[in-house]
Design an enzyme around this catalytic site. Sequence first.
Site, PDB file in Angstrom:
ATOM      1  N   ASN A  41       0.842  -1.203   0.000  1.00 57.02           N
ATOM      2  CA  ASN A  41       0.000   0.000   0.000  1.00 57.02           C
ATOM      3  C   ASN A  41       0.876   1.252   0.000  1.00 57.02           C
ATOM      4  O   ASN A  41       0.521   2.278   0.569  1.00 57.02           O
ATOM      5  CB  ASN A  41      -0.931  -0.005   1.228  1.00 57.02           C
ATOM      6  CG  ASN A  41      -2.060   1.015   1.084  1.00 57.02           C
ATOM      7  OD1 ASN A  41      -2.396   1.424  -0.032  1.00 57.02           O
ATOM      8  ND2 ASN A  41      -2.602   1.447   2.203  1.00 57.02           N
ATOM      9  N   SER A  42       2.087   1.106  -0.603  1.00 55.89           N
ATOM     10  CA  SER A  42       3.002   2.262  -0.673  1.00 55.89           C
ATOM     11  C   SER A  42       4.034   1.936  -1.752  1.00 55.89           C
ATOM     12  O   SER A  42       3.994   0.853  -2.352  1.00 55.89           O
ATOM     13  CB  SER A  42       3.701   2.480   0.682  1.00 55.89           C
ATOM     14  OG  SER A  42       4.456   1.327   1.021  1.00 55.89           O
ATOM     15  N   LYS A  64      -7.282  -4.434  15.906  1.00 55.55           N
ATOM     16  CA  LYS A  64      -6.617  -3.473  16.805  1.00 55.55           C
ATOM     17  C   LYS A  64      -6.892  -3.846  18.265  1.00 55.55           C
ATOM     18  O   LYS A  64      -5.998  -3.836  19.108  1.00 55.55           O
ATOM     19  CB  LYS A  64      -7.104  -2.046  16.528  1.00 55.55           C
ATOM     20  CG  LYS A  64      -6.681  -1.493  15.175  1.00 55.55           C
ATOM     21  CD  LYS A  64      -5.166  -1.464  15.014  1.00 55.55           C
ATOM     22  CE  LYS A  64      -4.739  -0.861  13.677  1.00 55.55           C
ATOM     23  NZ  LYS A  64      -3.280  -0.922  13.485  1.00 55.55           N
ATOM     24  N   ARG A  67     -15.363  14.296  14.020  1.00 56.69           N
ATOM     25  CA  ARG A  67     -14.126  13.536  14.236  1.00 56.69           C
ATOM     26  C   ARG A  67     -13.079  14.428  14.879  1.00 56.69           C
ATOM     27  O   ARG A  67     -13.272  15.639  15.002  1.00 56.69           O
ATOM     28  CB  ARG A  67     -13.575  13.042  12.882  1.00 56.69           C
ATOM     29  CG  ARG A  67     -14.455  11.999  12.174  1.00 56.69           C
ATOM     30  CD  ARG A  67     -14.429  10.689  12.890  1.00 56.69           C
ATOM     31  NE  ARG A  67     -15.174   9.651  12.186  1.00 56.69           N
ATOM     32  CZ  ARG A  67     -16.488   9.459  12.298  1.00 56.69           C
ATOM     33  NH1 ARG A  67     -17.204  10.270  13.087  1.00 56.69           N
ATOM     34  NH2 ARG A  67     -17.076   8.463  11.650  1.00 56.69           N
ATOM     35  N   LYS A 114      -5.547  -1.643   6.653  1.00 60.54           N
ATOM     36  CA  LYS A 114      -6.247  -0.659   7.500  1.00 60.54           C
ATOM     37  C   LYS A 114      -7.526  -0.109   6.889  1.00 60.54           C
ATOM     38  O   LYS A 114      -8.041   0.913   7.340  1.00 60.54           O
ATOM     39  CB  LYS A 114      -5.293   0.483   7.798  1.00 60.54           C
ATOM     40  CG  LYS A 114      -4.815   1.236   6.574  1.00 60.54           C
ATOM     41  CD  LYS A 114      -4.540   2.671   6.941  1.00 60.54           C
ATOM     42  CE  LYS A 114      -4.768   3.546   5.757  1.00 60.54           C
ATOM     43  NZ  LYS A 114      -5.205   4.868   6.078  1.00 60.54           N
ATOM     44  N   SER A 124      -5.905   2.519  17.313  1.00 62.59           N
ATOM     45  CA  SER A 124      -6.862   3.438  16.685  1.00 62.59           C
ATOM     46  C   SER A 124      -8.023   3.719  17.617  1.00 62.59           C
ATOM     47  O   SER A 124      -8.421   2.868  18.418  1.00 62.59           O
ATOM     48  CB  SER A 124      -7.383   2.804  15.385  1.00 62.59           C
ATOM     49  OG  SER A 124      -8.496   3.508  14.896  1.00 62.59           O
ATOM     50  N   GLY A 131     -21.578   1.730   9.085  1.00 63.02           N
ATOM     51  CA  GLY A 131     -20.448   1.546  10.000  1.00 63.02           C
ATOM     52  C   GLY A 131     -19.878   2.847  10.523  1.00 63.02           C
ATOM     53  O   GLY A 131     -19.014   2.842  11.408  1.00 63.02           O
ATOM     54  N   ALA A 187       2.895  -1.711  10.271  1.00 61.68           N
ATOM     55  CA  ALA A 187       2.544  -2.637   9.190  1.00 61.68           C
ATOM     56  C   ALA A 187       1.219  -3.318   9.490  1.00 61.68           C
ATOM     57  O   ALA A 187       1.120  -4.129  10.415  1.00 61.68           O
ATOM     58  CB  ALA A 187       3.654  -3.680   9.022  1.00 61.68           C
ATOM     59  N   TYR A 227     -11.215  -4.971  10.872  1.00 61.61           N
ATOM     60  CA  TYR A 227     -10.056  -4.072  11.040  1.00 61.61           C
ATOM     61  C   TYR A 227      -9.988  -3.588  12.496  1.00 61.61           C
ATOM     62  O   TYR A 227      -8.966  -3.731  13.164  1.00 61.61           O
ATOM     63  CB  TYR A 227     -10.154  -2.863  10.098  1.00 61.61           C
ATOM     64  CG  TYR A 227      -9.292  -1.705  10.551  1.00 61.61           C
ATOM     65  CD1 TYR A 227      -9.859  -0.608  11.206  1.00 61.61           C
ATOM     66  CD2 TYR A 227      -7.922  -1.740  10.375  1.00 61.61           C
ATOM     67  CE1 TYR A 227      -9.068   0.429  11.652  1.00 61.61           C
ATOM     68  CE2 TYR A 227      -7.115  -0.698  10.825  1.00 61.61           C
ATOM     69  CZ  TYR A 227      -7.706   0.385  11.472  1.00 61.61           C
ATOM     70  OH  TYR A 227      -6.907   1.408  11.930  1.00 61.61           O
TER      71      TYR A 227
HETATM   72  C1  WQD Z   1     -14.302  10.494   8.276  1.00 59.00           C
HETATM   73  C2  WQD Z   1     -15.685  11.101   8.114  1.00 59.00           C
HETATM   74  C3  WQD Z   1     -17.248   9.792   6.853  1.00 59.00           C
HETATM   75  C4  WQD Z   1     -15.166  10.012   3.040  1.00 59.00           C
HETATM   76  C5  WQD Z   1     -11.273   5.437   9.532  1.00 59.00           C
HETATM   77  C6  WQD Z   1     -10.896   4.297  10.444  1.00 59.00           C
HETATM   78  C7  WQD Z   1      -9.816   4.759  11.378  1.00 59.00           C
HETATM   79  C8  WQD Z   1      -8.664   5.248  10.577  1.00 59.00           C
HETATM   80  C9  WQD Z   1      -9.118   6.442   9.738  1.00 59.00           C
HETATM   81  C10 WQD Z   1      -6.939   3.770   9.833  1.00 59.00           C
HETATM   82  C11 WQD Z   1     -16.808  10.085   8.273  1.00 59.00           C
HETATM   83  C12 WQD Z   1     -16.915  11.091   6.143  1.00 59.00           C
HETATM   84  C13 WQD Z   1     -15.490  10.169   4.372  1.00 59.00           C
HETATM   85  C14 WQD Z   1     -15.993  10.590   2.048  1.00 59.00           C
HETATM   86  C15 WQD Z   1     -17.405  11.474   3.774  1.00 59.00           C
HETATM   87  N1  WQD Z   1      -8.196   4.228   9.727  1.00 59.00           N
HETATM   88  N2  WQD Z   1     -16.586  10.895   4.721  1.00 59.00           N
HETATM   89  N3  WQD Z   1     -17.090  11.308   2.453  1.00 59.00           N
HETATM   90  O1  WQD Z   1     -14.058   6.423   9.037  1.00 59.00           O
HETATM   91  O2  WQD Z   1     -13.498   8.274  10.719  1.00 59.00           O
HETATM   92  O3  WQD Z   1     -11.840   6.465  10.290  1.00 59.00           O
HETATM   93  O4  WQD Z   1     -10.149   5.936   8.864  1.00 59.00           O
HETATM   94  O5  WQD Z   1      -6.134   4.014  10.675  1.00 59.00           O
HETATM   95  O6  WQD Z   1      -9.424   3.684  12.186  1.00 59.00           O
HETATM   96  O7  WQD Z   1     -12.028   3.939  11.204  1.00 59.00           O
HETATM   97  O8  WQD Z   1     -12.278   8.155   8.537  1.00 59.00           O
HETATM   98  O9  WQD Z   1     -11.875   9.676   6.642  1.00 59.00           O
HETATM   99  O10 WQD Z   1     -13.130   7.506   6.213  1.00 59.00           O
HETATM  100  O11 WQD Z   1     -14.255   9.341   7.439  1.00 59.00           O
HETATM  101  O12 WQD Z   1     -18.418  12.126   4.104  1.00 59.00           O
HETATM  102  O13 WQD Z   1     -15.768  10.472   0.810  1.00 59.00           O
HETATM  103  O14 WQD Z   1     -15.784  11.621   6.799  1.00 59.00           O
HETATM  104  O15 WQD Z   1     -18.627   9.518   6.772  1.00 59.00           O
HETATM  105  O16 WQD Z   1     -17.879  10.709   8.937  1.00 59.00           O
HETATM  106  P1  WQD Z   1     -13.058   7.330   9.657  1.00 59.00           P
HETATM  107  P2  WQD Z   1     -12.846   8.646   7.122  1.00 59.00           P
END
Ligand code: WQD
Length: 344
Positions: A37-38, A156, A234, A87, A127, A300, A84, A152
């Site tokens: 993934n990189s 964790k 968030r 995610k 996380s 979710g 690693a 996922y």
């Molecule tokens: C943030 C908010 C979406 C995309 C996840 C994992 C977390 C970490 C980070 C790995 C939410 C909204 C998103 C889009 C949107 N993963 N959104 N339109 O789900 O909070 O966290 O990723 O380390 O463990 O759970 O992050 O950036 O996907 O979403 O409206 O196209 O943005 O609904 O409310 P999330 P996200």
Amino acid sequence: MKPRILVTGGTGYIGSHTVVELQNVGYPVVIIDNLSNSNRDVLDGIERISGIRPDFVEGDCTDMATLRKLFQDYPGIKGIINFAASKAVGESIEKPILYYRNNLDTLLNLLDIMGPEDVKGIVFSSSCTVYGEPDKNPVTENTPIKNATSPYGNTKQISEEIITDVINSGAPFKSVILRYFNPVGAHPSAEIGELPNGVPQNLVPYITQTAMGIRKELSVFGNDYDTPDGSCIRDFIDVVDLAKAHVIAVERMLDDKSKEKIEIFNLGTGRGVSVLELIDSFMRSTGVNVPYKIVGRRNGDIEKVWADPRHANEVLGWVAATPLDETMRNAWAWQCKLRERGVM
Ligand code: WQD
């Protein structure tokens, strides 16, 4: 001379920013990454920023023979930072076996080799997802862990339990578990940043790609939540602030600064920011428009979660200080650099 640090997943988003900060304060670093993934170009970016090219092993931590050879080739490793892992929340629901095998076998192999190789400690990338939908915000380290809502998130939770059991069994090393909230942004040099494969799942890379015209418009997943503007909330934390916390955690372990063998820290800003507020911050701070539309909720998604970072602030002496507008400008500068390089 500071001891060598092994960074697994070190060409990834948070890993690469952490390698820069480790090298900036004099730690020799060896990266192992399977490049799933990189890509190797990240090593060039790290070198351009810190003036040092980290040692690099292309390999998979789920293979113990690979790890054994790495420790022979790079003696004196005293600390490990384990990034690693697979995610993507959605992908984990489709491919649970891949997630459990990759994320847990990686950790088990590292914990298995640390004792014989006299490694003093491991920093684990956890996380806020372990908290699920918290009953109240802000979230502290004592907020109850809820049943994971994805494989996922479960990896964790299980990983934290594995680390606890192994260390409580008398293993001769320590661990610092770092629970990230939402890492965003890019290094101010625009030499490294977030580079998701394919269509971005996370909000900020989708915003920057929409702003660049790569995506037609951003879908905002729901504005009917019980929040002031109806969109989810968030705790968006700048990736460089996050990386710096890892250096402090490594030093804390190696200098034996804590009497606890396991410590857990929430890494967030302590500020809840909604999706719509973040979009506004991006447009206001960069002057670039992001066309978006409100669509239905994403399965979710947590409604609102943000950190109480006082434990990390007080014990680690660490604060996530970068203003969100600056983080958004850095994210945009990185997207512009990718365009300049013809990457996307
Ligand atoms: C943030 C908010 C979406 C995309 C996840 C994992 C977390 C970490 C980070 C790995 C939410 C909204 C998103 C889009 C949107 N993963 N959104 N339109 O789900 O909070 O966290 O990723 O380390 O463990 O759970 O992050 O950036 O996907 O979403 O409206 O196209 O943005 O609904 O409310 P999330 P996200």
